[in-house]
Design a protein around this motif. Structure first.
Motif, PDB file in Angstrom:
ATOM      1  N   TYR A  69       5.620  15.973 -11.056  1.00 14.74           N
ATOM      2  CA  TYR A  69       5.786  16.500  -9.705  1.00 14.74           C
ATOM      3  C   TYR A  69       5.679  15.344  -8.709  1.00 14.74           C
ATOM      4  N   TYR A  70       6.676  15.259  -7.849  1.00 15.68           N
ATOM      5  CA  TYR A  70       6.748  14.192  -6.863  1.00 15.68           C
ATOM      6  C   TYR A  70       6.628  14.759  -5.458  1.00 15.68           C
ATOM      7  N   CYS A  71       5.827  14.109  -4.660  1.00 10.99           N
ATOM      8  CA  CYS A  71       5.708  14.459  -3.252  1.00 10.99           C
ATOM      9  C   CYS A  71       6.630  13.555  -2.442  1.00 10.99           C
ATOM     10  N   VAL A  72       7.208  14.115  -1.397  1.00  9.99           N
ATOM     11  CA  VAL A  72       8.094  13.326  -0.552  1.00  9.99           C
ATOM     12  C   VAL A  72       7.851  13.658   0.907  1.00  9.99           C
ATOM     13  N   ALA A  73       7.896  12.626   1.714  1.00  8.18           N
ATOM     14  CA  ALA A  73       7.841  12.769   3.164  1.00  8.18           C
ATOM     15  C   ALA A  73       9.233  12.462   3.701  1.00  8.18           C
ATOM     16  N   ASP A  74       9.843  13.439   4.323  1.00  3.50           N
ATOM     17  CA  ASP A  74      11.235  13.310   4.752  1.00  3.50           C
ATOM     18  C   ASP A  74      11.323  13.486   6.265  1.00  3.50           C
ATOM     19  N   PRO A  75      11.400  12.397   6.997  1.00  7.38           N
ATOM     20  CA  PRO A  75      11.442  12.512   8.462  1.00  7.38           C
ATOM     21  C   PRO A  75      12.736  13.134   8.986  1.00  7.38           C
ATOM     22  N   ASN A  76      13.772  13.158   8.167  1.00  2.44           N
ATOM     23  CA  ASN A  76      15.042  13.747   8.594  1.00  2.44           C
ATOM     24  C   ASN A  76      15.191  15.205   8.178  1.00  2.44           C
ATOM     25  N   ASP A  77      14.231  15.732   7.440  1.00  2.00           N
ATOM     26  CA  ASP A  77      14.235  17.150   7.038  1.00  2.00           C
ATOM     27  C   ASP A  77      15.561  17.536   6.379  1.00  2.00           C
ATOM     28  N   LEU A  78      15.903  16.810   5.331  1.00  5.34           N
ATOM     29  CA  LEU A  78      17.179  17.057   4.640  1.00  5.34           C
ATOM     30  C   LEU A  78      17.001  17.599   3.239  1.00  5.34           C
TER      31      LEU A  78
ATOM     32  N   GLN B 213       0.848  -1.194   0.000  1.00  2.40           N
ATOM     33  CA  GLN B 213       0.000   0.000   0.000  1.00  2.40           C
ATOM     34  C   GLN B 213       0.880   1.239   0.000  1.00  2.40           C
ATOM     35  N   ALA B 214       0.603   2.149  -0.963  1.00  3.23           N
ATOM     36  CA  ALA B 214       1.398   3.348  -1.085  1.00  3.23           C
ATOM     37  C   ALA B 214       1.249   4.181   0.174  1.00  3.23           C
ATOM     38  N   GLN B 215       2.375   4.764   0.617  1.00  7.81           N
ATOM     39  CA  GLN B 215       2.331   5.579   1.817  1.00  7.81           C
ATOM     40  C   GLN B 215       2.190   7.055   1.500  1.00  7.81           C
ATOM     41  N   VAL B 216       2.578   7.424   0.284  1.00  3.64           N
ATOM     42  CA  VAL B 216       2.488   8.807  -0.157  1.00  3.64           C
ATOM     43  C   VAL B 216       1.810   8.815  -1.529  1.00  3.64           C
ATOM     44  N   VAL B 217       0.731   9.563  -1.667  1.00  6.64           N
ATOM     45  CA  VAL B 217      -0.049   9.566  -2.901  1.00  6.64           C
ATOM     46  C   VAL B 217      -0.357  10.996  -3.319  1.00  6.64           C
TER      47      VAL B 217
ATOM     48  N   GLY C  60       6.084   9.635  -3.483  1.00  7.52           N
ATOM     49  CA  GLY C  60       4.917   9.287  -4.254  1.00  7.52           C
ATOM     50  C   GLY C  60       5.302   8.871  -5.660  1.00  7.52           C
ATOM     51  N   GLN C  61       4.309   8.464  -6.425  1.00 10.27           N
ATOM     52  CA  GLN C  61       4.538   7.985  -7.788  1.00 10.27           C
ATOM     53  C   GLN C  61       4.681   9.122  -8.787  1.00 10.27           C
ATOM     54  N   GLY C  62       4.271  10.298  -8.400  1.00 12.54           N
ATOM     55  CA  GLY C  62       4.389  11.442  -9.290  1.00 12.54           C
ATOM     56  C   GLY C  62       3.084  11.746 -10.003  1.00 12.54           C
ATOM     57  N   THR C  63       2.895  13.015 -10.310  1.00  9.51           N
ATOM     58  CA  THR C  63       1.728  13.446 -11.075  1.00  9.51           C
ATOM     59  C   THR C  63       2.188  14.425 -12.145  1.00  9.51           C
ATOM     60  N   GLN C  64       1.679  14.246 -13.349  1.00 12.47           N
ATOM     61  CA  GLN C  64       2.121  15.047 -14.494  1.00 12.47           C
ATOM     62  C   GLN C  64       1.437  16.408 -14.506  1.00 12.47           C
ATOM     63  N   VAL C  65       2.233  17.432 -14.673  1.00  6.00           N
ATOM     64  CA  VAL C  65       1.729  18.793 -14.879  1.00  6.00           C
ATOM     65  C   VAL C  65       2.239  19.263 -16.229  1.00  6.00           C
ATOM     66  N   THR C  66       1.326  19.641 -17.089  1.00  5.71           N
ATOM     67  CA  THR C  66       1.681  20.122 -18.417  1.00  5.71           C
ATOM     68  C   THR C  66       1.087  21.509 -18.615  1.00  5.71           C
ATOM     69  N   VAL C  67       1.950  22.451 -18.976  1.00  5.08           N
ATOM     70  CA  VAL C  67       1.514  23.824 -19.192  1.00  5.08           C
ATOM     71  C   VAL C  67       1.720  24.155 -20.663  1.00  5.08           C
ATOM     72  N   SER C  68       0.647  24.475 -21.340  1.00  2.00           N
ATOM     73  CA  SER C  68       0.726  24.795 -22.764  1.00  2.00           C
ATOM     74  C   SER C  68       0.885  26.301 -22.950  1.00  2.00           C
TER      75      SER C  68
ATOM     76  N   ASN D 223      -3.742  23.006  -8.362  1.00  2.00           N
ATOM     77  CA  ASN D 223      -3.482  22.722  -6.950  1.00  2.00           C
ATOM     78  C   ASN D 223      -3.197  21.234  -6.803  1.00  2.00           C
ATOM     79  N   LEU D 224      -1.994  20.901  -6.400  1.00  2.00           N
ATOM     80  CA  LEU D 224      -1.618  19.509  -6.171  1.00  2.00           C
ATOM     81  C   LEU D 224      -1.854  19.158  -4.709  1.00  2.00           C
ATOM     82  N   SER D 225      -2.248  17.923  -4.495  1.00  2.00           N
ATOM     83  CA  SER D 225      -2.430  17.409  -3.141  1.00  2.00           C
ATOM     84  C   SER D 225      -1.577  16.165  -2.946  1.00  2.00           C
ATOM     85  N   CYS D 226      -1.180  15.952  -1.724  1.00  2.00           N
ATOM     86  CA  CYS D 226      -0.391  14.760  -1.398  1.00  2.00           C
ATOM     87  C   CYS D 226      -0.792  14.286  -0.010  1.00  2.00           C
ATOM     88  N   SER D 227      -1.260  13.056   0.042  1.00  2.00           N
ATOM     89  CA  SER D 227      -1.651  12.471   1.317  1.00  2.00           C
ATOM     90  C   SER D 227      -0.652  11.408   1.728  1.00  2.00           C
ATOM     91  N   ALA D 228      -0.400  11.355   3.008  1.00  2.00           N
ATOM     92  CA  ALA D 228       0.510  10.356   3.551  1.00  2.00           C
ATOM     93  C   ALA D 228      -0.122   9.703   4.765  1.00  2.00           C
TER      94      ALA D 228
END
Length: 125
Positions: A93-102, A1-5, A116-124, A19-24
């Protein structure tokens, strides 16, 4: 099960907004700085924005003043409001959860980070 989506990517015209959203999972979210990276074709992955557990933020120079990162700790969700989009913002665009804040350091790869797996953003133009 994905932990970051991620969700919210899509196609938009230049000057528009997305507006991008990312749930963990709660266990990860509450201890992690949350961030967004992006990867455009032929380019290295680039840090876009970071929101720390207490709410402080960091932005890359390329998005400062146009993008806003925020987190809702009750919903275990981080958002990236992207305004005044330009074709050069086109990327995955990739979301990341970084517990070490690096994310704003030279450390790479990020140890113990969840991506996360990433979500495509395309600007024409």
């Amino acid at each position: 099960q994905a932990q970051v989506v991620e969700s919210g990517g899509g196609l938009v015209q230049a000057g528009g907004s997305l507006n991008l959203s990312c749930s963990a999972s709660q266990a990860i979210f509450k201890i992690s700085a949350m961030g967004w990276y992006r990867e455009a074709p032929g380019k290295q992955r680039e840090l876009v924005a970071v929101c720390r557990t207490l709410g402080s933020t960091i932005y890359s120079e390329s998005v400062k003043g146009r993008f806003i990162i925020s987190r809702d700790n009750a919903k275990n969700t981080v958002y990236l409001q992207m305004n005044d989009l330009a074709p050069e913002d086109t990327a995955i665009y990739y979301c990341v959860a970084d517990p070490n804040d690096l994310m704003d350091t030279e450390v790479w790869p990020l140890p113990y980070a969840s991506w996360g797996q990433g979500t495509q953003v395309t600007v024409s133009s």
